[in-house]
Design an enzyme around this catalytic site. Structure first.
Site, mmCIF file in Angstrom:
data_model
loop_
_atom_site.group_PDB
_atom_site.id
_atom_site.type_symbol
_atom_site.label_atom_id
_atom_site.label_comp_id
_atom_site.label_asym_id
_atom_site.label_seq_id
_atom_site.Cartn_x
_atom_site.Cartn_y
_atom_site.Cartn_z
ATOM 1 N N GLU A 1 -1.747 -1.723 -5.856
ATOM 2 C CA GLU A 1 -2.994 -1.095 -6.268
ATOM 3 C C GLU A 1 -2.842 -0.457 -7.637
ATOM 4 O O GLU A 1 -1.777 0.045 -7.994
ATOM 5 C CB GLU A 1 -3.405 -0.034 -5.245
ATOM 6 C CG GLU A 1 -3.785 -0.577 -3.889
ATOM 7 C CD GLU A 1 -4.157 0.516 -2.909
ATOM 8 O OE1 GLU A 1 -5.305 0.544 -2.446
ATOM 9 O OE2 GLU A 1 -3.282 1.356 -2.619
ATOM 10 N N ASP B 1 0.859 -1.179 0.000
ATOM 11 C CA ASP B 1 0.000 0.000 0.000
ATOM 12 C C ASP B 1 0.895 1.229 0.000
ATOM 13 O O ASP B 1 1.691 1.436 0.928
ATOM 14 C CB ASP B 1 -0.919 0.005 1.228
ATOM 15 C CG ASP B 1 -1.840 1.214 1.234
ATOM 16 O OD1 ASP B 1 -2.803 1.228 0.453
ATOM 17 O OD2 ASP B 1 -1.583 2.148 2.017
ATOM 18 N N ASP C 1 -3.356 2.210 6.685
ATOM 19 C CA ASP C 1 -2.456 1.659 5.676
ATOM 20 C C ASP C 1 -2.143 0.190 5.948
ATOM 21 O O ASP C 1 -2.037 -0.607 5.005
ATOM 22 C CB ASP C 1 -1.172 2.480 5.625
ATOM 23 C CG ASP C 1 -1.428 3.915 5.195
ATOM 24 O OD1 ASP C 1 -2.434 4.160 4.503
ATOM 25 O OD2 ASP C 1 -0.630 4.796 5.577
#
Length: 483
Positions: free
Chosen positions: A323, A227, A405
């Site tokens: 992501e 992340d 996170d």
């Protein structure tokens, strides 16, 4: 020196070195790069001249069959046309022989590629932002670059010099022992060389065909979810639950004070004025050089941090999930644009893509609409809203309290673990990603509204690997993309 024998395990790899040219060699390098720019501008003008001529003739009422023919922009056609006019064209006749033919070929090849990208973009065959028609390159703003594909390109036996066509032997700032050993052993062959001016100095990139063995990672069965963030560059959570945090060095934030001071100094000096032809003063050039040095140091520090991060990840984990961030859209945020650009989200994904291929790992991109931050990593309940300023995730269903996170990284790792354990999209792992035409994935307003309502309903969605229904494999196939 052994003769080069290509084998099935050979790959194309580039070796980049800094150069230390003398004054004469630097003038020659700049002349070659200028020749490439001049050839590019000539090709753009030569092709677009037929476009404007046809447009003018159409306004006169000329029928389609009698209009001027389109000029081709393929590289062979541009080469043939340029070779016919370079002896008589006053823009090249007096000096074209001073540079290697590869300099002009570089500009023509770049022009051919630019027109191809423009045509594919207009036809909807090219993904990304729509590409405009090629334009002329400015002498002041164009990047200095020249590519050599033929002629004498070799690494000298001392390992500290490289020979390029028409430029001669140039000293290299750092030793080239590793590449020299491969070439002498017959395990590598130099295909081309590209000289480029970046960050205040010259570099040469040698493209080689070399043997490269597959390096196994330390934990081939482990999966990690990454992340990315601004203050914390990356939060990594593996399949065992271990979480690692990589702080963002923020090289630009640390240099803003120096940059402001250097910029004020430059603004007080007498700079160049291209409208009146006024040249810059010596004090302005000295101050501008100092300011550029600060910019170059910031870029080097950022590049060093990103290379170390991606190298460590690609050398340890067998599966990496990141992501699919809309970086271009994030940069439109005036409050966070500078921090996001300084973090280099897009560069991290690019480096992970080629580094994992070297080690035989997999990189997967979670769907852009996958709620990694809103989903509870403990029970799978999805929150309806989670503003960006809320940095702690609190689950109302199971009572889990965790950093935002860390929670997102665990959810990404769960997706990777589901695929590596055989419960995910095992059949889709070897399927190539298909490039879709522009607008193929465009959703209607009603579809976007339904998606937001479904994803925001509390308890209405869980992680794919936590579902015990027959739709588990299909959901994971939609949430992950192998690239």
């Amino acid at each position: 020196m052994k003769r080069f024998q290509p084998q099935p395990g050979f790959v194309v790899q580039a070796f980049r070195f800094a150069l230390d040219p003398n004054a004469a060699q630097e003038r020659a390098l700049r002349s070659h790069c200028g020749a490439a720019r001049a050839a590019y501008n000539w090709a753009v003008g030569w092709v677009t001249a037929s476009w404007w001529q046809r447009k003018a003739e159409a306004t006169y009422g000329v029928i389609e069959a009698d209009l001027t023919e389109w000029r081709p922009w393929s590289l062979p056609a541009l080469r043939k046309a340029f070779n016919e006019v370079k002896h008589t064209d006053p823009r090249f006749a007096s000096w074209w022989e001073a540079n290697s033919k590869e300099a002009y070929n570089t500009g023509l090849a770049n022009a051919a590629a630019a027109f191809d990208n423009y045509a594919k973009s207009q036809q909807g065959k090219r993904r990304g932002k729509r590409v405009a028609a090629p334009r002329f390159k400015s002498k002041r703003k164009a990047r200095l670059s020249c590519r050599f594909t033929t002629g004498t390109i070799r690494v000298e036996p001392d390992g500290r010099h490289v020979t390029l066509p028409r430029l001669g032997t140039i000293r290299v700032h750092e030793p080239m022992g590793k590449l020299l050993a491969r070439v002498q052993a017959g395990a590598a062959r130099i295909l081309s060389a590209t000289a480029r001016h970046e960050r205040g100095r010259w570099f040469v990139s040698l493209q080689t065909e070399t043997a490269r063995d597959l390096v196994r990672v330390a934990r081939p069965d482990a999966a990690v979810g990454i992340d990315l963030g601004v203050k914390i560059l990356a939060v990594m959570a593996d399949s065992t639950g271990e979480i690692r945090t990589i702080l963002n060095p923020g090289p630009l934030d640390g240099a803003l004070k120096l940059l402001r001071r250097a910029s004020r100094t430059v603004s007080r000096r007498r700079g160049p004025d291209h409208r009146t032809g006024r040249k810059a003063s010596k004090r302005w050039e000295k101050a501008n050089t100092h300011r550029n040095r600060v910019h170059h140091r910031v870029a080097n520090l950022r590049q060093d941090a990103l290379h170390k991060l991606t190298t460590a990840v690609a050398a340890e984990y067998g599966t990496v999930v990141v992501e699919d961030l809309n970086v271009a859209g994030m940069l439109r945020n005036p409050r966070l644009a500078r921090q996001i650009a300084d973090a280099g989200f897009g560069e991290i994904r690019r480096q992970l893509a080629y580094r994992t291929r070297r080690n035989g790992c997999r990189v997967m991109a979670a769907d852009r609409w996958f709620p990694s931050s809103k989903t509870c990593s403990g029970c799978g309940v999805v929150k309806a809203k989670l503003p960006l300023h809320v940095r702690t995730y609190e689950c109302a269903a199971c009572g889990l309290v965790i950093d935002r996170d860390d929670n997102a990284a665990r959810n990404l790792a769960a997706l990777a673990a589901a695929c590596t354990t055989g419960t995910g999209v095992a059949g889709d792992q070897d399927t190539a990603k298909v490039s879709k035409p522009r607008g193929a994935d465009r959703k209607t307003r009603a579809t976007r509204h339904d998606r937001k309502v479904t994803a925001g309903r509390a308890g209405g969605a869980t992680l794919p690997h936590q579902r015990q229904t027959e739709t588990r494999d299909r959901t994971q196939a939609e949430a992950l993309t192998l690239w």
